[in-house]
Scaffold this motif. Structure first.
Motif, PDB file in Angstrom:
ATOM      1  N   ASP A  21     -82.396  -5.956 -39.912  1.00 18.82           N
ATOM      2  CA  ASP A  21     -83.684  -6.713 -39.329  1.00 18.82           C
ATOM      3  C   ASP A  21     -83.246  -7.643 -38.519  1.00 18.82           C
ATOM      4  O   ASP A  21     -82.188  -7.847 -38.015  1.00 18.82           O
ATOM      5  CB  ASP A  21     -84.113  -7.350 -39.960  1.00 18.82           C
ATOM      6  CG  ASP A  21     -84.844  -8.049 -39.745  1.00 18.82           C
ATOM      7  OD1 ASP A  21     -84.782  -8.755 -38.916  1.00 18.82           O
ATOM      8  OD2 ASP A  21     -85.440  -8.909 -41.211  1.00 18.82           O
ATOM      9  N   PRO A  22     -83.960  -6.762 -36.894  1.00 27.30           N
ATOM     10  CA  PRO A  22     -83.067  -7.631 -35.487  1.00 27.30           C
ATOM     11  C   PRO A  22     -82.950  -8.990 -35.936  1.00 27.30           C
ATOM     12  O   PRO A  22     -81.852  -9.829 -35.299  1.00 27.30           O
ATOM     13  CB  PRO A  22     -83.939  -7.356 -34.321  1.00 27.30           C
ATOM     14  CG  PRO A  22     -84.328  -6.042 -35.194  1.00 27.30           C
ATOM     15  CD  PRO A  22     -84.520  -6.769 -36.182  1.00 27.30           C
ATOM     16  N   GLU A  23     -84.076  -9.714 -36.688  1.00 28.18           N
ATOM     17  CA  GLU A  23     -83.962 -11.536 -36.707  1.00 28.18           C
ATOM     18  C   GLU A  23     -82.848 -11.622 -37.713  1.00 28.18           C
ATOM     19  O   GLU A  23     -81.896 -12.792 -37.366  1.00 28.18           O
ATOM     20  CB  GLU A  23     -85.210 -11.920 -37.439  1.00 28.18           C
ATOM     21  CG  GLU A  23     -86.232 -12.375 -36.242  1.00 28.18           C
ATOM     22  CD  GLU A  23     -87.942 -12.638 -36.512  1.00 28.18           C
ATOM     23  OE1 GLU A  23     -87.804 -13.103 -37.870  1.00 28.18           O
ATOM     24  OE2 GLU A  23     -88.554 -11.617 -35.925  1.00 28.18           O
ATOM     25  N   MET A  24     -82.183 -10.897 -38.703  1.00 30.63           N
ATOM     26  CA  MET A  24     -81.371 -11.221 -39.894  1.00 30.63           C
ATOM     27  C   MET A  24     -80.258 -11.256 -38.469  1.00 30.63           C
ATOM     28  O   MET A  24     -78.704 -11.929 -39.478  1.00 30.63           O
ATOM     29  CB  MET A  24     -81.437 -10.523 -40.944  1.00 30.63           C
ATOM     30  CG  MET A  24     -82.817 -11.000 -42.341  1.00 30.63           C
ATOM     31  SD  MET A  24     -82.452 -10.055 -43.201  1.00 30.63           S
ATOM     32  CE  MET A  24     -80.823  -9.694 -43.707  1.00 30.63           C
ATOM     33  N   GLN A  25     -80.281  -9.891 -38.331  1.00 29.94           N
ATOM     34  CA  GLN A  25     -78.822  -9.566 -37.470  1.00 29.94           C
ATOM     35  C   GLN A  25     -78.356 -10.757 -36.267  1.00 29.94           C
ATOM     36  O   GLN A  25     -77.092 -11.531 -36.281  1.00 29.94           O
ATOM     37  CB  GLN A  25     -79.108  -8.158 -36.570  1.00 29.94           C
ATOM     38  CG  GLN A  25     -78.102  -7.953 -35.678  1.00 29.94           C
ATOM     39  CD  GLN A  25     -76.775  -7.354 -36.681  1.00 29.94           C
ATOM     40  OE1 GLN A  25     -77.474  -7.393 -38.120  1.00 29.94           O
ATOM     41  NE2 GLN A  25     -75.760  -7.724 -36.402  1.00 29.94           N
ATOM     42  N   ALA A  26     -79.768 -11.244 -35.554  1.00 28.05           N
ATOM     43  CA  ALA A  26     -80.085 -12.428 -34.362  1.00 28.05           C
ATOM     44  C   ALA A  26     -78.610 -13.995 -35.092  1.00 28.05           C
ATOM     45  O   ALA A  26     -78.090 -13.838 -34.186  1.00 28.05           O
ATOM     46  CB  ALA A  26     -80.448 -12.955 -33.863  1.00 28.05           C
ATOM     47  N   ALA A  27     -79.372 -13.809 -36.370  1.00 26.76           N
ATOM     48  CA  ALA A  27     -78.884 -14.520 -37.051  1.00 26.76           C
ATOM     49  C   ALA A  27     -77.358 -15.523 -37.222  1.00 26.76           C
ATOM     50  O   ALA A  27     -76.968 -16.120 -37.311  1.00 26.76           O
ATOM     51  CB  ALA A  27     -79.799 -15.907 -38.588  1.00 26.76           C
ATOM     52  N   ALA A  28     -77.150 -13.758 -37.912  1.00 24.98           N
ATOM     53  CA  ALA A  28     -75.781 -13.981 -38.625  1.00 24.98           C
ATOM     54  C   ALA A  28     -75.122 -13.682 -37.362  1.00 24.98           C
ATOM     55  O   ALA A  28     -74.045 -14.422 -37.664  1.00 24.98           O
ATOM     56  CB  ALA A  28     -76.113 -12.471 -38.960  1.00 24.98           C
ATOM     57  N   THR A  29     -75.324 -13.308 -36.266  1.00 25.26           N
ATOM     58  CA  THR A  29     -74.264 -13.289 -35.628  1.00 25.26           C
ATOM     59  C   THR A  29     -74.160 -14.851 -34.305  1.00 25.26           C
ATOM     60  O   THR A  29     -72.853 -15.007 -34.448  1.00 25.26           O
ATOM     61  CB  THR A  29     -74.706 -12.458 -33.862  1.00 25.26           C
ATOM     62  OG1 THR A  29     -74.939 -11.221 -34.531  1.00 25.26           O
ATOM     63  CG2 THR A  29     -74.178 -12.457 -32.697  1.00 25.26           C
ATOM     64  N   ALA A  30     -75.408 -15.674 -34.231  1.00 21.54           N
ATOM     65  CA  ALA A  30     -75.448 -16.553 -34.075  1.00 21.54           C
ATOM     66  C   ALA A  30     -74.198 -18.113 -35.366  1.00 21.54           C
ATOM     67  O   ALA A  30     -73.097 -18.359 -34.819  1.00 21.54           O
ATOM     68  CB  ALA A  30     -76.060 -17.478 -34.462  1.00 21.54           C
ATOM     69  N   ARG A  31     -74.350 -17.081 -36.358  1.00 23.99           N
ATOM     70  CA  ARG A  31     -73.469 -17.782 -37.010  1.00 23.99           C
ATOM     71  C   ARG A  31     -72.170 -17.392 -37.579  1.00 23.99           C
ATOM     72  O   ARG A  31     -71.701 -18.302 -37.648  1.00 23.99           O
ATOM     73  CB  ARG A  31     -74.327 -17.661 -38.634  1.00 23.99           C
ATOM     74  CG  ARG A  31     -73.502 -18.430 -39.704  1.00 23.99           C
ATOM     75  CD  ARG A  31     -74.400 -18.727 -41.198  1.00 23.99           C
ATOM     76  NE  ARG A  31     -74.021 -17.215 -41.010  1.00 23.99           N
ATOM     77  CZ  ARG A  31     -74.604 -16.465 -43.349  1.00 23.99           C
ATOM     78  NH1 ARG A  31     -75.507 -17.222 -42.985  1.00 23.99           N
ATOM     79  NH2 ARG A  31     -74.484 -14.816 -43.033  1.00 23.99           N
ATOM     80  N   ALA A  32     -72.315 -16.608 -37.122  1.00 18.27           N
ATOM     81  CA  ALA A  32     -70.488 -15.175 -37.020  1.00 18.27           C
ATOM     82  C   ALA A  32     -70.140 -16.089 -35.913  1.00 18.27           C
ATOM     83  O   ALA A  32     -69.053 -17.597 -35.790  1.00 18.27           O
ATOM     84  CB  ALA A  32     -70.271 -14.090 -36.486  1.00 18.27           C
ATOM     85  N   ALA A  33     -70.742 -16.791 -34.769  1.00 18.73           N
ATOM     86  CA  ALA A  33     -70.238 -17.178 -33.662  1.00 18.73           C
ATOM     87  C   ALA A  33     -69.507 -19.106 -33.519  1.00 18.73           C
ATOM     88  O   ALA A  33     -69.002 -19.473 -33.573  1.00 18.73           O
ATOM     89  CB  ALA A  33     -71.613 -17.045 -32.054  1.00 18.73           C
ATOM     90  N   MET A  34     -70.857 -19.490 -34.381  1.00 22.09           N
ATOM     91  CA  MET A  34     -70.533 -20.886 -35.308  1.00 22.09           C
ATOM     92  C   MET A  34     -68.972 -21.023 -35.695  1.00 22.09           C
ATOM     93  O   MET A  34     -67.997 -21.645 -35.802  1.00 22.09           O
ATOM     94  CB  MET A  34     -72.198 -21.155 -35.123  1.00 22.09           C
ATOM     95  CG  MET A  34     -71.554 -22.173 -36.309  1.00 22.09           C
ATOM     96  SD  MET A  34     -71.368 -24.135 -34.697  1.00 22.09           S
ATOM     97  CE  MET A  34     -73.080 -24.344 -34.881  1.00 22.09           C
ATOM     98  N   GLU A  35     -68.989 -20.331 -36.482  1.00 20.25           N
ATOM     99  CA  GLU A  35     -67.617 -19.912 -36.907  1.00 20.25           C
ATOM    100  C   GLU A  35     -66.710 -20.278 -36.739  1.00 20.25           C
ATOM    101  O   GLU A  35     -65.338 -20.946 -36.595  1.00 20.25           O
ATOM    102  CB  GLU A  35     -68.106 -18.804 -38.827  1.00 20.25           C
ATOM    103  CG  GLU A  35     -66.826 -18.676 -39.507  1.00 20.25           C
ATOM    104  CD  GLU A  35     -66.551 -18.009 -41.190  1.00 20.25           C
ATOM    105  OE1 GLU A  35     -67.366 -17.308 -40.682  1.00 20.25           O
ATOM    106  OE2 GLU A  35     -65.448 -18.106 -40.926  1.00 20.25           O
TER     107      GLU A  35
END
Ligand code: C2E
Ligand code: MG
Ligand code: MG
Ligand code: MG
Length: 282
Positions: A21-35
């Motif tokens: 799911d591209p949206e979920m993927q984008a959110a997960a990527t953003a969260r990983a970057a923030m982490e």
């Protein structure tokens, strides 16, 4: 989308069924970057505490609340609303929260050396995950011992979400810390789900009326009724009350007339670095 999912799954290998799911993927990527960014920020010492005064009925500061800020090299000052949720999800809130407590206790010790600041209290926000850590009480006890900070000056702010599980353990932990003098406030009160029977059993010292009720207290009869109800409730339960988010003289007058004796908000002072804090004169 189904095609895309199949395509991805094929690419991932014969026995892998993976939906994409591209949206979920984008959110997960953003969260990983923030982490990653948060971890780096901690290593580079980019966090600092701002302090906001809490004043009594006469407007005299009796203490402060410590509010975390992130001095980000690219983004400037980042508010806790933007990174605390990620810190909680990733567990980084544990070391970050510990750093906040250490810095706050160090400030208390610095203030204890001067007569005009030695009675100031320090409120520290504690997240549910941090409070529920099995070693939380020990961390606080060690910190107080190590820094020599007066436990009677330290107030921990908890939110109602904490009450949704392990209620007995929460009570036990609060009681243990209270027995050595640490105080407890229920933050953002009125926005959560706590039932009155739970509230009665909690070893609390004060409630903080959420700023969402204070904002329209003069224009919205419902908010006025809620604010009054919280003030009466606190009185009946023998708890202190702090009104949060007081921005105008009108809001202050209303709250004062209805029995509120402690206030916090831009009307009295914004959160600022320690050197800009307006404290009682020596
Ligand atoms: P909070 O504990 O309810 O803190 C009050 C928030 O209201 C602060 O936002 C403060 O800057 C803001 N505020 C104060 N007076 C006024 C006013 O008159 N008007 C308005 N509109 N706002 C006012 P801030 O600093 O952005 O912090 C947001 C939340 O982040 C805090 O809400 C708290 O839940 C959390 N937080 C802050 N520092 C920490 C921390 O060290 N640890 C944890 N776990 N959470 C923290
Ligand atoms: Mg707070
Ligand atoms: Mg609050
Ligand atoms: Mg809040």
């Amino acid at each position: 989308r189904a095609d895309l999912a199949m395509y991805q799954a094929k690419g991932a290998g014969r026995n892998t069924l993976r939906f994409f799911d591209p949206e979920m993927q984008a959110a997960a990527t953003a969260r990983a970057a923030m982490e990653t960014d948060l971890r780096q920020g901690m290593l580079r010492d980019e966090f600092m505490l701002y302090y906001q005064c809490v004043v009594d009925a006469e407007g005299v500061p009796t203490g402060v609340e410590a509010l975390l800020r992130w001095k980000h090299p690219q983004r400037g000052i980042v508010s806790p609303g933007e990174f605390i949720p990620i810190a909680e999800q990733t567990g980084l809130i544990l070391p970050l929260g510990q750093w906040v407590l250490e810095a706050a206790c160090a400030q208390l010790v610095a203030w204890s050396a001067k007569p005009h600041t030695q009675k100031l209290t320090m409120a520290v926000n504690v997240s549910a995950r941090q409070f529920k850590h099995p070693e939380f009480s020990n961390h606080i006890l060690n910190l107080l011992r190590l820094t020599g900070a007066n436990p009677y000056r330290l107030k921990l702010e908890l939110t109602e979400s904490l009450l949704l599980s392990e209620f007995d353990e929460v009570i036990e932990k609060m009681s243990e810390l209270r027995s050595i003098g640490v105080g407890f406030s229920l933050d953002d009160f009125g926005t959560g789900y706590s039932s009155l029977s739970y509230l009665k059993r909690l070893p609390l010292d004060q409630l903080k009326i959420d700023q969402s009720f204070v904002r329209d207290v003069l224009t919205d009869p419902n908010d006025a009724a809620i604010a009054r109800t919280i003030l009466n409730l606190a009185e009946s339960l023998d708890l202190g009350v702090v009104a949060e988010g007081v921005e105008t003289a009108g809001q202050h007058d209303f709250l004062l007339r209805n029995g509120c004796k402690a206030f916090q908000g831009y009307f009295f002072g914004r959160p600022v670095p320690v050197e800009l804090l307006q404290l009682p004169n020596p």
